[in-house]
Design a protein around this motif. Structure first.
Motif, short mmCIF file in Angstrom:
data_model
loop_
_atom_site.label_atom_id
_atom_site.label_comp_id
_atom_site.label_asym_id
_atom_site.label_seq_id
_atom_site.Cartn_x
_atom_site.Cartn_y
_atom_site.Cartn_z
N LEU A 181 0.82 -1.22 0.00
CA LEU A 181 0.00 0.00 0.00
C LEU A 181 0.85 1.26 0.00
O LEU A 181 0.59 2.19 -0.79
CB LEU A 181 -0.95 -0.01 1.21
CG LEU A 181 -1.77 1.26 1.43
CD1 LEU A 181 -2.65 1.56 0.21
CD2 LEU A 181 -2.63 1.13 2.68
N GLN A 182 1.83 1.34 0.87
CA GLN A 182 2.58 2.59 0.99
C GLN A 182 3.35 2.90 -0.29
O GLN A 182 3.47 4.06 -0.69
CB GLN A 182 3.55 2.51 2.17
CG GLN A 182 4.11 3.86 2.58
CD GLN A 182 3.04 4.87 2.98
OE1 GLN A 182 2.28 4.67 3.91
NE2 GLN A 182 2.98 6.00 2.26
N GLU A 183 3.81 1.87 -0.98
CA GLU A 183 4.56 2.10 -2.22
C GLU A 183 3.63 2.57 -3.34
O GLU A 183 3.96 3.49 -4.09
CB GLU A 183 5.28 0.81 -2.62
CG GLU A 183 6.44 0.44 -1.71
CD GLU A 183 7.47 1.55 -1.60
OE1 GLU A 183 7.90 2.07 -2.66
OE2 GLU A 183 7.83 1.92 -0.46
N THR A 184 2.48 1.92 -3.48
CA THR A 184 1.55 2.34 -4.54
C THR A 184 0.92 3.69 -4.23
O THR A 184 0.65 4.48 -5.14
CB THR A 184 0.45 1.29 -4.73
OG1 THR A 184 -0.18 1.02 -3.46
CG2 THR A 184 1.01 0.00 -5.28
N LEU A 185 0.74 3.99 -2.95
CA LEU A 185 0.18 5.29 -2.57
C LEU A 185 1.16 6.40 -2.92
O LEU A 185 0.76 7.49 -3.34
CB LEU A 185 -0.13 5.31 -1.07
CG LEU A 185 -0.79 6.56 -0.52
CD1 LEU A 185 -2.13 6.84 -1.19
CD2 LEU A 185 -0.99 6.44 1.00
N LYS A 186 2.44 6.14 -2.78
CA LYS A 186 3.47 7.15 -3.04
C LYS A 186 3.45 7.60 -4.50
O LYS A 186 3.68 8.77 -4.81
CB LYS A 186 4.84 6.59 -2.67
CG LYS A 186 5.98 7.55 -2.89
CD LYS A 186 7.27 7.02 -2.27
CE LYS A 186 7.68 5.71 -2.91
NZ LYS A 186 8.99 5.22 -2.38
N THR A 187 3.13 6.68 -5.41
CA THR A 187 3.19 7.00 -6.84
C THR A 187 1.81 7.12 -7.49
O THR A 187 1.72 7.29 -8.71
CB THR A 187 3.99 5.91 -7.57
OG1 THR A 187 3.36 4.63 -7.35
CG2 THR A 187 5.43 5.85 -7.06
N ALA A 188 0.76 7.03 -6.70
CA ALA A 188 -0.60 7.05 -7.26
C ALA A 188 -0.89 8.38 -7.95
O ALA A 188 -0.51 9.46 -7.47
CB ALA A 188 -1.61 6.79 -6.15
N LYS A 189 -1.61 8.30 -9.07
CA LYS A 189 -1.95 9.48 -9.86
C LYS A 189 -3.42 9.83 -9.67
O LYS A 189 -4.25 8.97 -9.36
CB LYS A 189 -1.68 9.21 -11.35
CG LYS A 189 -0.25 8.80 -11.65
CD LYS A 189 0.74 9.87 -11.25
CE LYS A 189 2.16 9.45 -11.61
NZ LYS A 189 3.17 10.46 -11.13
#
Length: 359
Positions: A181-189
């Motif tokens: 979650l934290q990794e995908t949240l960091k790059t979410a558009k």
């Protein structure tokens, strides 16, 4: 003789008018009870666009300072399991107090989700809350929907209520459950809004009072309509992602506190009548500081394909303020109206009936 007949005719007409209350209250004639808005406070971040989420991303963002509520309402259409997260972001290590979280059940019929969220918002007993410190310059997860993962095709909806001293950017994201979650949240558009455009920051609390004190002896039955966009205008807010003005068409997730001022000797019955379709909600009515809780789901699919469904929401004493507190729930059709009907007898003790009414 003519005066006596005129008096008798007026007496019988009065009895007939009151007899209508003994049948269906919907057969009465109502006049509007004009309301004056007496207060607006705090911030609602509403996240309902896109309502159907086909691609992962940021669904809504807005700045909250002080007290606020994040209200999300989304369907997972990504054809894979997902997770929904509410996050905060700031350049400083801001302290966020999470006052409460309330979640509806995930569902494919949608109505169940709105119904359970409305009921728990009123009845849930909360603890002291939780404090979280934001990691500077990073999206920090504040809460996740307990449907983890969110299955394909399910609607999820919930409230996250926070308090912050300084301005903080708050957001809602739906992301693949299979990835960290934290990794995908960091790059979410950012996700594009749908045609309804139901997202942005809006006022959270609306307080009203009837503009003129209602005399239950002389003024006749009254109605208060909620969610029609006319007598109850829809709120305007700001979509801070697209930098445009949006409309909360239904004022969903907004706290209504309506104070009814009365005088006279006749107690009165209060009803809620669905006018636009299915309306499954829980709300409260106060008098002398004591709350009573009412539910429209005492009848299955209340309001479905009819405008003749109603529930009775108590009998109340004249001369003492009554406060109605209601939040228009998601997956419900508006408008609805409250009906206020003076009782035949004068004086007496107010009571809360056990019969909730019906068609």
């Amino acid at each position: 003789m003519k005066k006596w007949l005129l008096f008798l005719w007026a007496f019988l007409v009065g009895l007939a008018a009151d007899a209508g209350a003994a049948g269906s209250p919907l057969d009465r004639i109502y006049t509007p009870m004009p309301l004056t808005r007496t207060g607006t406070s705090d911030t609602l971040l509403f996240s309902d666009s896109p309502e159907y989420v086909f691609q992962p991303g940021i669904l809504a963002e807005g700045v909250i300072q002080g007290r606020g509520r994040i209200y999300y309402y989304h369907v997972n259409e990504m054809k894979k399991d997902a997770v929904l997260a509410v996050y905060g972001e700031s350049s400083h290590a801001e302290l966020i107090h999470i006052k409460r979280t309330v979640f509806g059940d995930p569902s494919r019929d949608y109505v169940t989700s709105g119904q359970t969220l409305s009921f728990r918002e009123v009845t849930q007993i909360d603890g002291p809350g939780e404090d979280k410190v934001l990691i500077p310059g990073r999206r920090t997860v504040l809460a996740k929907d307990p449907a983890d993962p969110v299955s394909f095709g399910n609607l999820i909806t919930g409230y996250v209520e926070i308090e912050t001293k300084n301005p903080v950017r708050i957001g809602v994201a739906m992301l693949p459950a299979e990835e960290p979650l934290q990794e995908t949240l960091k790059t979410a558009k950012p996700a594009a809004a749908d045609t309804q455009g139901m997202r942005g920051t809006f006022p959270l609390n609306l307080s009203f009072r009837n503009s003129t004190v209602w005399n239950t002896d002389t003024d006749g039955p009254k109605e208060i309509i909620i969610g029609d966009g006319k007598t109850d205008p829809f709120l305007k807010g700001t979509d801070e992602m697209d930098r445009v003005i949006r409309e909360n068409t239904g004022n969903y997730g907004v706290n209504y506190d309506i104070t009814i001022q009365t005088n006279g000797t006749r107690d009165y019955d209060l009803y809620l009548n669905s006018m636009g379709g299915i309306f499954l909600a829980t709300f409260m009515v106060y008098q002398d500081g004591l709350p009573r809780i009412y539910r429209t789901d005492v009848k299955h699919w209340f309001g479905d394909s009819t405008d003749r469904d109603y529930i009775q929401a108590g009998t109340w004493r004249a001369g003492r303020d009554v406060v109605i507190r209601i939040i228009p729930p998601g997956a419900a059709f508006l408008p609805v109206r409250f009906l206020l009907v003076p009782r035949l007898q004068q004086g007496g003790t107010a009571h809360i009936p056990t019969d909730q009414g019906g068609k």
